[in-house]
Design a protein around this motif. Structure first.
Motif, mmCIF file in Angstrom:
data_model
loop_
_atom_site.group_PDB
_atom_site.id
_atom_site.type_symbol
_atom_site.label_atom_id
_atom_site.label_comp_id
_atom_site.label_asym_id
_atom_site.label_seq_id
_atom_site.Cartn_x
_atom_site.Cartn_y
_atom_site.Cartn_z
ATOM 1 N N SER A 1 11.224 -8.370 1.615
ATOM 2 C CA SER A 1 9.807 -8.532 1.937
ATOM 3 C C SER A 1 9.633 -8.619 3.441
ATOM 4 O O SER A 1 10.571 -8.893 4.177
ATOM 5 N N ASN A 2 8.406 -8.398 3.846
ATOM 6 C CA ASN A 2 8.054 -8.426 5.255
ATOM 7 C C ASN A 2 7.055 -9.541 5.520
ATOM 8 O O ASN A 2 6.339 -9.516 6.490
ATOM 9 N N THR B 1 2.352 5.407 -0.749
ATOM 10 C CA THR B 1 1.380 5.014 0.276
ATOM 11 C C THR B 1 0.583 6.187 0.841
ATOM 12 O O THR B 1 -0.319 5.969 1.660
ATOM 13 N N ARG C 1 0.045 -0.298 1.300
ATOM 14 C CA ARG C 1 1.319 -0.468 2.026
ATOM 15 C C ARG C 1 2.395 -0.525 0.946
ATOM 16 O O ARG C 1 2.094 -0.779 -0.224
ATOM 17 N N GLU C 2 3.640 -0.318 1.301
ATOM 18 C CA GLU C 2 4.702 -0.473 0.307
ATOM 19 C C GLU C 2 4.777 -1.953 -0.038
ATOM 20 O O GLU C 2 4.906 -2.805 0.850
ATOM 21 N N GLN C 3 4.651 -2.269 -1.333
ATOM 22 C CA GLN C 3 4.593 -3.675 -1.720
ATOM 23 C C GLN C 3 5.087 -3.873 -3.143
ATOM 24 O O GLN C 3 4.937 -3.019 -3.997
ATOM 25 N N TRP C 4 5.690 -5.050 -3.351
ATOM 26 C CA TRP C 4 6.051 -5.494 -4.691
ATOM 27 C C TRP C 4 4.805 -6.051 -5.345
ATOM 28 O O TRP C 4 4.012 -6.732 -4.699
ATOM 29 N N VAL D 1 2.748 -12.806 1.707
ATOM 30 C CA VAL D 1 2.526 -12.741 0.264
ATOM 31 C C VAL D 1 1.062 -13.063 -0.033
ATOM 32 O O VAL D 1 0.492 -13.994 0.536
ATOM 33 N N PHE E 1 1.244 -10.010 -4.511
ATOM 34 C CA PHE E 1 1.531 -8.793 -3.749
ATOM 35 C C PHE E 1 2.432 -9.212 -2.585
ATOM 36 O O PHE E 1 2.053 -10.066 -1.781
ATOM 37 N N ILE E 2 3.614 -8.589 -2.508
ATOM 38 C CA ILE E 2 4.606 -8.953 -1.490
ATOM 39 C C ILE E 2 4.935 -7.710 -0.676
ATOM 40 O O ILE E 2 5.610 -6.793 -1.149
ATOM 41 N N PRO E 3 4.457 -7.621 0.583
ATOM 42 C CA PRO E 3 4.719 -6.450 1.402
ATOM 43 C C PRO E 3 6.209 -6.268 1.678
ATOM 44 O O PRO E 3 6.940 -7.256 1.860
ATOM 45 N N VAL E 4 6.643 -5.021 1.686
ATOM 46 C CA VAL E 4 8.047 -4.702 1.982
ATOM 47 C C VAL E 4 8.195 -4.505 3.477
ATOM 48 O O VAL E 4 7.396 -3.869 4.101
#
Length: 119
Positions: free
Chosen positions: A42-43, A97, A63-66, A46, A116-119
């Motif tokens: 993650s980045n 994306t 954005r790329e995200q979990w 959250v 939502f957890i950004p990568v």
């Protein structure tokens, strides 16, 4: 641990891919039995989401995200018409994306809750 990844296809559409996060038995702290632990990159930043409706038009991920589903069930449709349902405990990596993206629809009773957890 298995997860689903939504990716952009070469023609600008989207598709599902299956992935897996390797888990290892690890002693986390004294007084707690060993647990299966795996990394989710993650980045930071959250976000918790709660919504009475999860319906959308076709859209790429912002954005790329979990996406970790906590409550409710959603159905995601990718550009080839394939659909998958995700409910509490399911893990999705939204990586499409750019391009036409995917469609998300709430299934059943709201509210819908997810992390939502950004990568």
């Amino acid at each position: 641990m298995r997860f689903t990844k939504i990716v952009r296809t070469e023609d600008g559409g989207s598709a599902f891919e299956d992935g897996e996060i390797a888990l290892e038995r690890r002693h986390v702290t004294d007084g707690v039995p060993a647990m299966s632990v795996g990394g989710v990159p993650s980045n930071g930043g959250v976000q918790f989401l709660r919504s009475a409706a999860f319906d959308s038009t076709a859209h790429p991920a912002p954005r790329e995200q979990w996406v970790v589903m906590l409550r409710g069930t959603i159905e995601v449709t990718v550009s080839d018409g394939s659909r998958r349902r995700f409910g509490p405990g399911d893990l999705v990596l939204a990586a499409d994306t750019t391009g036409t993206g995917h469609v998300t629809t709430g299934v059943g009773e709201p509210p819908y809750e997810a992390l939502f957890i950004p990568v």
